[in-house]
Scaffold this motif. Structure first.
Motif, PDB file in Angstrom:
ATOM      1  N   VAL A 109       0.978  -1.224  -0.019  1.00  0.00           N
ATOM      2  CA  VAL A 109      -0.031  -0.081   0.093  1.00  0.00           C
ATOM      3  C   VAL A 109       0.837   1.449   0.271  1.00  0.00           C
ATOM      4  O   VAL A 109       0.392   2.357   0.118  1.00  0.00           O
ATOM      5  CB  VAL A 109      -1.006   0.102   1.163  1.00  0.00           C
ATOM      6  CG1 VAL A 109      -1.951  -1.038   1.103  1.00  0.00           C
ATOM      7  CG2 VAL A 109      -0.404  -0.118   2.562  1.00  0.00           C
ATOM      8  N   LEU A 110       2.094   1.168  -0.422  1.00  0.00           N
ATOM      9  CA  LEU A 110       3.190   2.220  -0.394  1.00  0.00           C
ATOM     10  C   LEU A 110       2.290   3.436  -1.483  1.00  0.00           C
ATOM     11  O   LEU A 110       2.415   4.662  -1.011  1.00  0.00           O
ATOM     12  CB  LEU A 110       4.218   1.952  -0.865  1.00  0.00           C
ATOM     13  CG  LEU A 110       5.131   1.461   0.309  1.00  0.00           C
ATOM     14  CD1 LEU A 110       6.762   1.118  -0.300  1.00  0.00           C
ATOM     15  CD2 LEU A 110       5.490   2.572   1.062  1.00  0.00           C
ATOM     16  N   PRO A 111       1.926   3.041  -2.539  1.00  0.00           N
ATOM     17  CA  PRO A 111       1.254   3.922  -3.482  1.00  0.00           C
ATOM     18  C   PRO A 111       0.162   4.877  -2.651  1.00  0.00           C
ATOM     19  O   PRO A 111      -0.087   5.871  -2.881  1.00  0.00           O
ATOM     20  CB  PRO A 111       0.955   3.014  -4.670  1.00  0.00           C
ATOM     21  CG  PRO A 111       1.463   2.007  -4.654  1.00  0.00           C
ATOM     22  CD  PRO A 111       1.606   1.626  -3.135  1.00  0.00           C
ATOM     23  N   LEU A 112      -0.951   3.835  -1.957  1.00  0.00           N
ATOM     24  CA  LEU A 112      -1.906   4.577  -1.139  1.00  0.00           C
ATOM     25  C   LEU A 112      -1.306   5.526  -0.012  1.00  0.00           C
ATOM     26  O   LEU A 112      -1.881   6.617   0.101  1.00  0.00           O
ATOM     27  CB  LEU A 112      -2.771   3.602  -0.815  1.00  0.00           C
ATOM     28  CG  LEU A 112      -3.685   2.868  -1.677  1.00  0.00           C
ATOM     29  CD1 LEU A 112      -4.659   1.832  -1.035  1.00  0.00           C
ATOM     30  CD2 LEU A 112      -4.159   3.628  -2.745  1.00  0.00           C
ATOM     31  N   GLY A 113      -0.332   5.016   0.597  1.00  0.00           N
ATOM     32  CA  GLY A 113       0.148   5.925   1.605  1.00  0.00           C
ATOM     33  C   GLY A 113       0.989   7.357   1.158  1.00  0.00           C
ATOM     34  O   GLY A 113       0.645   8.421   1.546  1.00  0.00           O
ATOM     35  N   ALA A 114       1.467   7.194  -0.273  1.00  0.00           N
ATOM     36  CA  ALA A 114       1.905   8.479  -0.717  1.00  0.00           C
ATOM     37  C   ALA A 114       0.601   9.185  -1.226  1.00  0.00           C
ATOM     38  O   ALA A 114       0.985  10.550  -1.076  1.00  0.00           O
ATOM     39  CB  ALA A 114       2.875   7.703  -2.109  1.00  0.00           C
TER      40      ALA A 114
ATOM     41  N   ALA B 235       2.980  15.075   6.543  1.00  0.00           N
ATOM     42  CA  ALA B 235       2.264  14.150   5.402  1.00  0.00           C
ATOM     43  C   ALA B 235       3.167  12.954   5.344  1.00  0.00           C
ATOM     44  O   ALA B 235       2.517  11.918   5.251  1.00  0.00           O
ATOM     45  CB  ALA B 235       2.570  14.930   4.242  1.00  0.00           C
ATOM     46  N   VAL B 236       4.157  12.994   5.573  1.00  0.00           N
ATOM     47  CA  VAL B 236       5.102  11.626   5.344  1.00  0.00           C
ATOM     48  C   VAL B 236       4.659  10.632   6.505  1.00  0.00           C
ATOM     49  O   VAL B 236       4.442   9.328   6.354  1.00  0.00           O
ATOM     50  CB  VAL B 236       6.701  11.949   5.481  1.00  0.00           C
ATOM     51  CG1 VAL B 236       7.464  10.528   5.621  1.00  0.00           C
ATOM     52  CG2 VAL B 236       7.054  12.791   3.955  1.00  0.00           C
ATOM     53  N   VAL B 237       4.479  11.263   7.680  1.00  0.00           N
ATOM     54  CA  VAL B 237       4.276  10.544   8.684  1.00  0.00           C
ATOM     55  C   VAL B 237       2.818   9.766   8.854  1.00  0.00           C
ATOM     56  O   VAL B 237       2.506   8.528   8.948  1.00  0.00           O
ATOM     57  CB  VAL B 237       4.432  11.203  10.384  1.00  0.00           C
ATOM     58  CG1 VAL B 237       3.761  10.324  11.337  1.00  0.00           C
ATOM     59  CG2 VAL B 237       5.643  11.521  10.415  1.00  0.00           C
ATOM     60  N   ALA B 238       1.759  10.494   8.204  1.00  0.00           N
ATOM     61  CA  ALA B 238       0.509  10.280   7.856  1.00  0.00           C
ATOM     62  C   ALA B 238       0.418   8.978   6.804  1.00  0.00           C
ATOM     63  O   ALA B 238      -0.316   8.035   7.209  1.00  0.00           O
ATOM     64  CB  ALA B 238      -0.368  11.256   7.701  1.00  0.00           C
ATOM     65  N   GLY B 239       1.267   9.355   5.983  1.00  0.00           N
ATOM     66  CA  GLY B 239       1.267   8.228   4.771  1.00  0.00           C
ATOM     67  C   GLY B 239       1.978   6.940   5.205  1.00  0.00           C
ATOM     68  O   GLY B 239       1.552   5.771   4.847  1.00  0.00           O
ATOM     69  N   THR B 240       2.993   7.213   6.029  1.00  0.00           N
ATOM     70  CA  THR B 240       3.519   6.000   6.793  1.00  0.00           C
ATOM     71  C   THR B 240       2.645   5.046   7.694  1.00  0.00           C
ATOM     72  O   THR B 240       2.788   3.848   7.664  1.00  0.00           O
ATOM     73  CB  THR B 240       4.867   6.308   7.443  1.00  0.00           C
ATOM     74  OG1 THR B 240       5.658   6.794   6.632  1.00  0.00           O
ATOM     75  CG2 THR B 240       5.679   5.184   8.118  1.00  0.00           C
ATOM     76  N   ALA B 241       1.812   5.935   8.288  1.00  0.00           N
ATOM     77  CA  ALA B 241       0.891   5.169   9.405  1.00  0.00           C
ATOM     78  C   ALA B 241      -0.073   4.415   8.490  1.00  0.00           C
ATOM     79  O   ALA B 241      -0.503   3.295   8.925  1.00  0.00           O
ATOM     80  CB  ALA B 241       0.152   6.407  10.144  1.00  0.00           C
ATOM     81  N   VAL B 242      -0.503   4.759   7.298  1.00  0.00           N
ATOM     82  CA  VAL B 242      -1.397   4.169   6.544  1.00  0.00           C
ATOM     83  C   VAL B 242      -0.842   2.623   6.037  1.00  0.00           C
ATOM     84  O   VAL B 242      -1.371   1.599   6.183  1.00  0.00           O
ATOM     85  CB  VAL B 242      -1.823   4.905   5.213  1.00  0.00           C
ATOM     86  CG1 VAL B 242      -2.324   3.982   4.193  1.00  0.00           C
ATOM     87  CG2 VAL B 242      -2.540   6.153   5.529  1.00  0.00           C
TER      88      VAL B 242
END
Length: 238
Positions: A29-34, A127-134
């Protein structure tokens, strides 16, 4: 199972393929996190209210996963409240329609996620932290599919992927997440990861007692609960 991004079909899901897919779930899910991170960052460059930006990000996340995990959350809530009879509860979950408990569960969890996610709108680091949390929330599958957890049915998604993650990987993986979260905040980061893991463990324990094991719906519910716990725990920390 994890995103709506088209990939070549896997014609035969062997135990090894299932284990690999589950272990790599956060990577898938890296694309969705990004995407979530990009929306939060871009929203911070506008005058749009942060809460509205957060809901847009969650909408994109749901679209990117075909709302599969939210559907699981709804079905599990309905199953847990429909009856104390195991077969009746499983039948309700398999039915697919959302009942009152399911709707309330989705509203509450999405609301909690949005309220927490709104605090991440703005700078690049948040934003990076939030995407990483996803991405990290998908580690919930390391618990739902750990070797000691039985399937509730002999068919379906649960029977294919349950008991495929070695117990040692579950422990080491979540410990690694706690260590990585410490880079965000020395104490709130690991605490957020610990609370997320505990929430998933409680959900799995309840599912095993009520349903006799876990199903694909429990997988989705665990992911949504883990995401809410991580975002709430890390809100304001970045």
């Amino acid at each position: 199972m994890l995103t709506a991004i088209p990939v070549p079909a896997v014609l035969r899901v062997t135990p090894g393929v299932a284990t690999g897919a589950l272990v790599l779930a956060p990577v898938a899910v890296l694309p969705l996190g990004a995407l979530v991170g990009a929306i939060l960052w871009a929203g911070g460059e506008t005058t749009i209210p942060p809460l509205a930006v957060a809901f847009v990000a969650l909408g994109a996340l749901a679209l990117g996963s075909r709302a599969l995990h939210l559907d699981g959350l709804s079905d599990v809530a309905d199953g847990l409240t429909a009856s104390y009879d195991r077969e009746r509860s499983l039948a309700v979950m398999k039915g697919g329609t959302a009942g009152p408990a399911g709707v309330v569960a989705v509203v509450l969890v999405l609301g909690a996620q949005a309220a927490a996610l709104a605090t991440f709108v703005g700078d690049t680091r948040s934003a990076v932290v939030a995407g990483t949390a996803v991405c990290a929330s998908r580690a919930a599958l390391w618990i739902t599919c750990a070797s000691p957890v039985p399937p509730a049915r002999r068919d379906g998604l649960g029977s294919t992927f349950t008991r495929r993650v070695p117990g040692w990987w579950t422990l080491v993986g979540w410990a690694g997440l706690a260590g990585a979260a410490a880079l965000v905040d020395p104490w709130r980061g690991p605490l957020a990861v610990g609370v997320a893991a505990l929430a998933v463990l409680l959900l799995v324990g309840r599912a095993v007692r009520r349903f006799g094991g876990v199903t694909g719906d429990v997988f989705g519910a665990a992911i949504e609960v883990a995401l809410a716990a991580l975002l709430i725990g890390l809100a304001g920390a970045p």
